[in-house]
Design an enzyme around this catalytic site. Structure first.
Site, PDB file in Angstrom:
ATOM      1  N   HIS A  67       0.789  -1.373   0.192  1.00  0.00           N
ATOM      2  CA  HIS A  67      -0.062  -0.005  -0.044  1.00  0.00           C
ATOM      3  C   HIS A  67       0.775   1.411   0.145  1.00  0.00           C
ATOM      4  CE1 HIS A  67       0.383  -0.626   4.515  1.00  0.00           C
ATOM      5  NE2 HIS A  67       0.976   0.696   4.375  1.00  0.00           N
TER       6      HIS A  67
HETATM    7  P1  TYD Z   1      -2.198  -2.901   7.382  1.00  0.00           P
HETATM    8  O1  TYD Z   1      -1.659  -1.524   7.445  1.00  0.00           O
HETATM    9  O2  TYD Z   1      -2.581  -3.202   6.052  1.00  0.00           O
HETATM   10  O3  TYD Z   1      -0.849  -3.550   7.623  1.00  0.00           O
HETATM   11  P2  TYD Z   1       0.716  -4.122   6.741  1.00  0.00           P
HETATM   12  O4  TYD Z   1       0.919  -3.005   5.835  1.00  0.00           O
HETATM   13  O5  TYD Z   1       1.551  -4.357   7.805  1.00  0.00           O
HETATM   14  O6  TYD Z   1       0.146  -5.349   6.061  1.00  0.00           O
HETATM   15  O7  TYD Z   1      -2.991  -3.183   8.566  1.00  0.00           O
HETATM   16  C1  TYD Z   1      -3.215  -4.539   8.646  1.00  0.00           C
HETATM   17  C2  TYD Z   1      -4.442  -4.253   9.678  1.00  0.00           C
HETATM   18  O8  TYD Z   1      -4.312  -3.752  10.751  1.00  0.00           O
HETATM   19  C3  TYD Z   1      -5.657  -3.612   8.695  1.00  0.00           C
HETATM   20  O9  TYD Z   1      -7.102  -4.219   8.970  1.00  0.00           O
HETATM   21  C4  TYD Z   1      -5.980  -2.246   9.442  1.00  0.00           C
HETATM   22  C5  TYD Z   1      -5.432  -2.682  10.911  1.00  0.00           C
HETATM   23  N1  TYD Z   1      -4.675  -1.406  11.513  1.00  0.00           N
HETATM   24  C6  TYD Z   1      -5.103  -0.896  12.651  1.00  0.00           C
HETATM   25  O10 TYD Z   1      -6.416  -1.036  13.059  1.00  0.00           O
HETATM   26  N2  TYD Z   1      -4.457   0.162  13.275  1.00  0.00           N
HETATM   27  C7  TYD Z   1      -3.135   0.460  12.664  1.00  0.00           C
HETATM   28  O11 TYD Z   1      -2.354   1.325  13.389  1.00  0.00           O
HETATM   29  C8  TYD Z   1      -2.627  -0.259  11.605  1.00  0.00           C
HETATM   30  C9  TYD Z   1      -1.079   0.008  11.143  1.00  0.00           C
HETATM   31  C10 TYD Z   1      -3.365  -1.259  11.061  1.00  0.00           C
END
Ligand code: TYD
Length: 138
Positions: free
Chosen positions: A57
């Site tokens: 992302h």
């Molecule tokens: P995501 O940012 O997609 O993680 P990564 O980039 O590490 O793969 O987040 C994973 C999940 O966690 C998504 O459902 C959103 C949630 N999330 C939160 O609720 N709070 C946060 O601070 C973060 C970073 C993610």
């Protein structure tokens, strides 16, 4: 897109490392002046399997600094024109990623921990989760 950051704006930030003179380990700390934004959130990734892939992302406005608090992993950064792979493996070296940079994280070592300090609270509306949307925003 509100900004035009490129992968050249991604940089390492070395934080202090105080090594115990009695061989009792090291201490590092993050103070506000060393981070190029005011920290509103800290989160960390752990229990990532060695074949795990995270990220995938870009953020519209958020800036972050990532640290390999334990172990190591690779971060592929992409501004839509250029890509680069960075290997993080030191608890006292962070990677500053400004907004508008696509990132993918892989090759996590066993028991690695990625700690992230971020410029804002979690907002799903700040994400581009689709690469085409990210490219079209440029
Ligand atoms: P995501 O940012 O997609 O993680 P990564 O980039 O590490 O793969 O987040 C994973 C999940 O966690 C998504 O459902 C959103 C949630 N999330 C939160 O609720 N709070 C946060 O601070 C973060 C970073 C993610």
């Amino acid at each position: 897109m509100m900004n035009k950051y490129s992968i050249n704006d991604v940089r390492e930030i070395t934080i202090p490392k105080i090594v115990s003179p009695e061989n009792m380990g090291s201490l590092s700390f993050i103070e506000k002046d060393i981070i190029p934004f005011s920290i509103k959130r800290v989160y960390y990734l752990y229990d990532v399997p060695i074949n795990g892939e995270r990220g995938g992302h870009a953020h519209k406005n958020l800036s972050q600094v990532l640290f390999a608090l334990n172990g190591s992993f690779e971060i592929i950064i992409d501004d839509g024109n250029n890509k680069k792979t960075i290997f993080l493996n030191s608890p006292n070296i962070g990677l500053f990623i400004p907004s508008g940079i696509w990132r993918e994280m892989k090759k996590f070592s066993k028991n690695s921990i990625c700690m992230v300090v971020a410029s804002d609270i979690y907002k799903e509306s700040d994400y581009y989760r689709n690469y085409k949307d990210f490219i079209n925003s440029k």
